[in-house]
Structures are given as structure tokens and as C-alpha cells.
Write an enzyme that holds these catalytic residues in place. Sequence first.
Site, PDB file in Angstrom:
ATOM      1  N   ILE A   1      37.108  34.385  38.020  1.00  0.00           N
ATOM      2  CA  ILE A   1      35.703  34.808  38.094  1.00  0.00           C
ATOM      3  C   ILE A   1      35.561  35.788  39.003  1.00  0.00           C
ATOM      4  CG2 ILE A   1      33.217  34.170  38.397  1.00  0.00           C
ATOM      5  CD1 ILE A   1      33.842  31.372  37.450  1.00  0.00           C
ATOM      6  N   PRO A   2      35.593  37.260  38.628  1.00  0.00           N
ATOM      7  CA  PRO A   2      35.814  38.251  39.489  1.00  0.00           C
ATOM      8  C   PRO A   2      34.611  38.798  40.626  1.00  0.00           C
ATOM      9  CG  PRO A   2      35.643  39.167  37.342  1.00  0.00           C
ATOM     10  CD  PRO A   2      35.458  37.537  37.230  1.00  0.00           C
ATOM     11  N   CYS A   3      34.490  38.055  41.389  1.00  0.00           N
ATOM     12  CA  CYS A   3      33.357  38.414  42.154  1.00  0.00           C
ATOM     13  C   CYS A   3      33.671  39.408  43.131  1.00  0.00           C
ATOM     14  CB  CYS A   3      33.035  36.996  43.229  1.00  0.00           C
ATOM     15  SG  CYS A   3      34.491  36.407  44.084  1.00  0.00           S
ATOM     16  N   HIS A   4      34.948  39.873  43.271  1.00  0.00           N
ATOM     17  CA  HIS A   4      35.584  40.754  44.170  1.00  0.00           C
ATOM     18  C   HIS A   4      35.156  42.177  43.477  1.00  0.00           C
ATOM     19  CE1 HIS A   4      38.840  40.231  41.289  1.00  0.00           C
ATOM     20  NE2 HIS A   4      38.723  41.641  41.017  1.00  0.00           N
ATOM     21  N   ARG A   5      34.474  42.208  42.170  1.00  0.00           N
ATOM     22  CA  ARG A   5      34.294  43.524  41.504  1.00  0.00           C
ATOM     23  C   ARG A   5      32.520  44.008  41.892  1.00  0.00           C
ATOM     24  NH1 ARG A   5      36.903  41.985  35.983  1.00  0.00           N
ATOM     25  NH2 ARG A   5      39.298  42.017  36.701  1.00  0.00           N
TER      26      ARG A   5
END
Length: 152
Positions: free
Chosen positions: A121-125
Site C-alpha cells: 500500500i504505497p504510502c511513500h508516494r
Amino acid sequence: MEKHIAYYGSPIGWLQIIGTNDGIERINIVEQGEENNENVPTHFSQCIEQLEQYFQKKRTSFSIPLRVSGTPFQMRVWEALQTIPYGQTVSYAHIAKQIGQPKAVRAVGNAVGNNPITIVIPCHRVIRTGGEFGGYAWGIERKKWLLEHETR
């Protein structure tokens, strides 16, 4: 329900994968781990394989069963995170608008910060409106590394 734990040694540190026979519940970055992943459900092996492909730049999205729990608001934010294309970033304000709560930017930031399944779940984006990185639960250097990994 029986919990399982597996580890994957990634370029940004050890990833601890926690879940049940039904799906992955958490992926944490931990100080130590061991790649002794026998006797875990098949989707744990799939998760490790897909993470490895991601780090080898052979995968841009994930298809593993997730078993995520949170508030209804958090769940909407985490679902919105999964729509951010690989190699792209959006702002916290963008996510707030996407989930229909444009004034909830800080609450979105809190939900992003509580994402239980890093990378998948790409929270880094998610970055600040002005283009600054903002925070990352696992350290700003790791967030920077992940964003650069996806764009180089």
C-alpha cells in the site's frame, strides 16, 4: 486465528510480514530478521516473491491477499493509496479530495502514517502539496530511496 510471520531482507532493511491464513495484515521494517520462511501460507511466499520483483524493478503493483483493518476513514485512505500509479506522487490534499473529504488533509496524513502495509500500500508516494517529502513512518531516507527507485 493463527498468526504467521515471515521476513524478507530488502534494500531498505528487513521487512517483517505478518498475517493469517487469510491474508497479509502488516508489513513492517525491522532491525533484524531471518529468511527462514518455512511453514507459512502460500500468500506469504507470493508476497516475498512480489516484493523481490518490485525491488528488481520487475513489478509495479501487487496482487496478494490483504487482511487490513482500520477505521472506515483509514480504509478509504488506504484504498485511495493503492490507486497511485507506480513512479508517481500525489499530495495529501489530493487524497483528501479523492475520498470526498477535501478539508481532512491532516486526518489523511494521520491515516497515511498509520498504513499497516508499507510498499504494497504505497504510502511513500504521498508528498506535501509544495513537493516536499513530508513524513514516512520508516524514515525519510527510506521514502526518498523508494521514490527514486520507482523513477530511475
